[in-house]
Design a protein around this motif. Structure first.
Motif, PDB file in Angstrom:
ATOM      1  N   MET A 333      41.959  43.577  43.088  1.00 45.25           N
ATOM      2  CA  MET A 333      41.803  42.862  41.830  1.00 45.25           C
ATOM      3  C   MET A 333      42.783  41.704  41.701  1.00 45.25           C
ATOM      4  O   MET A 333      42.425  40.609  41.272  1.00 45.25           O
ATOM      5  N   ALA A 336      41.966  39.000  44.513  1.00 42.23           N
ATOM      6  CA  ALA A 336      40.726  38.304  44.165  1.00 42.23           C
ATOM      7  C   ALA A 336      40.948  37.354  42.998  1.00 42.23           C
ATOM      8  O   ALA A 336      40.415  36.230  42.969  1.00 42.23           O
ATOM      9  N   HIS A 340      40.591  33.269  43.032  1.00 43.68           N
ATOM     10  CA  HIS A 340      39.748  32.553  42.069  1.00 43.68           C
ATOM     11  C   HIS A 340      40.540  31.432  41.402  1.00 43.68           C
ATOM     12  O   HIS A 340      40.042  30.305  41.256  1.00 43.68           O
ATOM     13  N   ARG A 361      34.062  41.584  48.877  1.00 41.46           N
ATOM     14  CA  ARG A 361      34.092  42.132  47.518  1.00 41.46           C
ATOM     15  C   ARG A 361      35.059  41.340  46.630  1.00 41.46           C
ATOM     16  O   ARG A 361      34.815  41.146  45.439  1.00 41.46           O
ATOM     17  N   GLY A 362      36.150  40.881  47.230  1.00 41.80           N
ATOM     18  CA  GLY A 362      37.076  40.039  46.475  1.00 41.80           C
ATOM     19  C   GLY A 362      36.447  38.728  46.065  1.00 41.80           C
ATOM     20  O   GLY A 362      36.638  38.257  44.938  1.00 41.80           O
ATOM     21  N   HIS A 365      34.225  39.073  43.145  1.00 46.08           N
ATOM     22  CA  HIS A 365      34.914  39.086  41.857  1.00 46.08           C
ATOM     23  C   HIS A 365      34.822  37.707  41.202  1.00 46.08           C
ATOM     24  O   HIS A 365      34.542  37.591  40.004  1.00 46.08           O
ATOM     25  N   SER A 366      35.044  36.660  41.986  1.00 49.48           N
ATOM     26  CA  SER A 366      34.903  35.292  41.472  1.00 49.48           C
ATOM     27  C   SER A 366      33.476  35.015  41.038  1.00 49.48           C
ATOM     28  O   SER A 366      33.232  34.381  40.009  1.00 49.48           O
TER      29      SER A 366
END
Length: 727
Positions: A333, A336, A340, A361-362, A365-366
């Motif tokens: 989290m 990521a 971003h 997956r990171g 997140h964006s």
């Protein structure tokens, strides 16, 4: 052509078409403010317009600065005393008289807003018949005075009530202090048009003058009625009682006088004529600026923030620079979120994790953040795609080649962090800036894992990264000035606010917020009802209640930090002193298996990840029924004091190097109540000043223990009549 007006801060530009352009341009400041020079200039140009109204076709009000107008001069407002309050009151009425003359000249007056028009700037625009805003990312309009403990007293309350109605003016403009971007401002009716560039801005302003030679304000048209009616209308009167309840719920009972003053000025002003409403505004403002809360908020939220963002903590003489390509190590989290933030600032990002799937997956997140922004109209598909294209997910360390900065965000374990840096250093640029996102681990120890400790520094981001403005820059004992300057520039490059602190376990923010959390849990240990503890935190003004925040962080985290601190103290030959909160945390984890929100059970119950009520077992196992009716103010003050005292210790120990960093870090990073103006401004503004704070600290120490013992620095400053300041 007209000769120049006798005005220092407003330039008069006439033309052969009988349209006068008033260019706001204070030669002594980078932004226009409503200071004494501006008020004199406004009087001069308005008097001149009034004498020539028969020859005018229209007036355009614009600015030569990047912003249209920055609002009232807060240096004047923070300095108001009972002796000078009358002069301040009259100065405000003088501005409103001039703006009233402007809007009743009998010719169309247009505000051509080439940049931000906030506070007093938007109040000038409200006195115009038409508002055109340049559509650019930095442009904002609104009345944010309430966020500084103030109210709009340049006609802002009076005119927005007459534009939108009492309820809508309060909820849309006045009580939240919202700053509207151009498209939002147009949709909400705060501006009438937007323009793509400066030439179109001028063209649209002139087009309005041509098309509306008889323009008047709605409230100057015969038969005008306030939208929704006045408070004596039964339908409106029935809704008004809900408004105080609304902001009481929103503020949790915290001592914020400005929203109450705004509400009073709006309701009272709607029942009288325009000029009387102007006087009501000024009376409420005068009362606010004489109060300590407003002075606190102006100091912390404006002056200290400006000091921090202007680069006071950046080494002088080091050339500024920008990062082109950053390696973010760890795609959880935090990683990521950091990726971003960097990509949003136009930086290419290589997001590395142990597997490409984890890195992807990171990046997702964006994508999730951007999809929400797209649905809300805050971005476009093209901008979304461009941002995502700047993030490269990978598990291959060779893809880190060419990165001129590294931000590590892996698990909070020195061995794991060290391995991540050793791998990355083989591939990134030879002079890459090396940054660790750690919340508690000393930078001195982490720097032992890298080849270039002088280029190594801590960057403590806060979660969620895309919403939290603060970054705590942690300078290690071997961190060089170039690395500090580069880190500062990187934080500003990604649009965050940097504070600079020296190395220590927990640094400033994590260490001080830990005191808040421990104090709340200690209250449970004393037998206080958990709902009372939460209510006390809300009443004190904390945005997150203490037990709820513990659940968010997980109870195992403070226990792990406690054990690390214990080991460090004992290794140094010291004696570890347990905290009253320790036993509660240990029982919650070991006896009841409740470790926080992530586990679905902590101080609160959770269902499908959603917080429910407080766990009933808290009352069964910890609450003493004899403590019913506890003093909420006193409990809240304990939370405030335990953080403030530790901030003073941080200053005394050299962890903190400036008062501004302490205040801004506490406000933006750890949720210290906004009304205080920050953790050290709270000490300055406590009743009786530092001596009053010292007396109360000693009372708390005698009752609750040495965690409230006043540091020697506080004792000495109180005796010398000093305050915490960087000047």
């Amino acid at each position: 052509m007209d000769t120049p007006a006798p005005s220092r801060t407003i330039r008069w530009e006439g033309d052969d078409d009988h349209v006068v352009t008033l260019v706001l341009d204070d030669p002594d400041q980078s932004a226009n403010t409503m200071n004494a020079a501006f008020i004199d200039s406004l009087d001069a140009v308005v008097d001149r317009l009034a004498t020539r109204r028969d020859t005018l076709r229209g007036v355009i009000v614009t600015s030569a600065k990047k912003t249209f107008f920055a609002g009232g001069d807060l240096r004047d407002l923070i300095a108001v005393t009972p002796e000078t309050a009358g002069r301040s009151f009259e100065a405000g009425l003088r501005v409103k008289r001039a703006l009233r003359t402007l809007e009743t000249l009998g010719v169309p007056v247009v505000a051509a807003l080439g940049g931000a028009a906030l506070g007093g700037g938007y109040e000038i625009a409200l006195a115009c018949h038409h508002r055109v805003l340049l559509d650019r990312p930095s442009a904002r309009v609104g009345l944010p005075e309430v966020t500084f403990g103030l109210l709009p007293a340049g006609g802002g309350v009076t005119r927005t009530v007459r534009m939108f109605g009492v309820t809508e003016a309060l909820t849309k403009v006045l009580l939240d202090g919202r700053r509207y971007a151009p498209a939002e401002a147009l949709a909400a009716g705060l501006v009438d048009e937007t323009a793509a560039d400066a030439s179109e801005l001028t063209a649209r302003a002139r087009a309005f003058i041509d098309a509306h030679p008889d323009a008047r304000q709605p409230w100057d048209v015969a038969g005008f009625r306030i939208p929704g009616g006045t408070p004596d209308r039964p339908e409106l009167a029935a809704t008004l009682p809900a408004l105080p309840a609304l902001f009481r719920e929103r503020l949790g009972g915290a001592p914020y006088p400005a929203p109450r003053a705004v509400l009073a000025a709006a309701v009272e002003g709607a029942q009288v004529d325009l000029d009387t409403a102007f006087v009501i505004e000024s009376r409420h403002l005068t009362e606010l600026v004489l109060g300590q809360t407003t002075k606190n908020m102006i100091q912390g939220h404006f002056f200290d923030l400006r000091t921090v963002e202007s680069g006071a903590g950046r080494p002088r003489g080091v050339p500024s620079g920008t990062v082109r390509k950053v390696a973010v190590l760890g795609a959880g989290m935090m990683g990521a979120g950091i990726a971003h933030a960097c990509a949003r600032a136009g930086i290419d990002v290589v997001l590395k994790d142990t597997t490409r799937e984890a890195a992807a997956r990171g990046r997702a997140h964006s994508a999730g953040i951007l999809e929400r922004a797209l649905r809300q109209g805050r971005t476009t598909e093209a901008d979304r795609d461009a941002l995502l294209a700047r993030i490269t997910p990978t598990a291959d360390p060779e893809e880190l080649a060419g990165c001129d900065a590294v931000i590590e965000a892996v698990f909070e374990d020195p061995a794991v962090k060290g391995e991540a840096f050793r791998e990355a250093e083989k591939h990134v640029a030879a002079d890459a800036l090396l940054c660790s996102n750690t919340s508690t681990l000393p930078i001195a120890g982490l720097a032992e894992a890298v080849r270039r400790p002088d280029d190594f520094i801590g960057l403590h981001f806060f979660s969620p990264v895309h919403r939290m403005r603060l970054v705590e820059i942690v300078k290690g004992p071997r961190t060089g000035p170039l690395a500090l300057a580069r880190a500062f520039d990187l934080v500003r490059q990604i649009g965050k606010t940097p504070i600079v602190v020296n190395d220590s376990r927990g640094f400033f923010t994590s260490r001080v917020i830990g005191r808040f959390l421990d104090e709340g849990v200690a209250m449970l240990a004393e037998g206080h009802d958990p709902a009372t503890v939460e209510q006390a935190a809300a009443r004190a003004g904390y945005p997150a209640k203490v037990l709820a925040l513990m659940d968010e962080l997980t109870l195992t985290l403070p226990r792990r930090i406690r054990e690390e601190n214990r080991a460090a103290v004992e290794k140094a030959g010291g004696t570890w002193r347990p905290h009253p909160a320790d036993a509660v945390v240990d029982r919650m984890i070991d006896e009841f298996g409740r470790t926080g929100r992530a586990a679905g059970a902590g101080f609160y119950d959770y269902r499908d990840g959603r917080r429910g009520g407080l766990w009933p077992g808290l009352r069964e196992h910890f609450t003493d029924p004899a403590l019913n009716g506890a003093d909420l103010t006193g409990l809240g003050e304990r939370m405030l004091f335990v953080e403030a005292l530790d901030a003073v210790r941080c200053l005394a120990e050299g962890v903190l190097v400036s008062v501004a960093d302490a205040n801004v870090g506490s406000l933006l990073g750890i949720g210290f109540p906004a009304w205080t103006g920050g953790v050290l401004t709270y000490v300055n503004g406590y009743p009786g000043g530092l001596p009053g704070f010292l007396t109360r600290a000693r009372e708390l120490r005698d009752r609750h223990g040495d965690r409230f013992a006043p540091p020697d620095l506080l004792v000495r400053m109180a005796a010398n009549g000093e305050t915490f300041t960087d000047r």
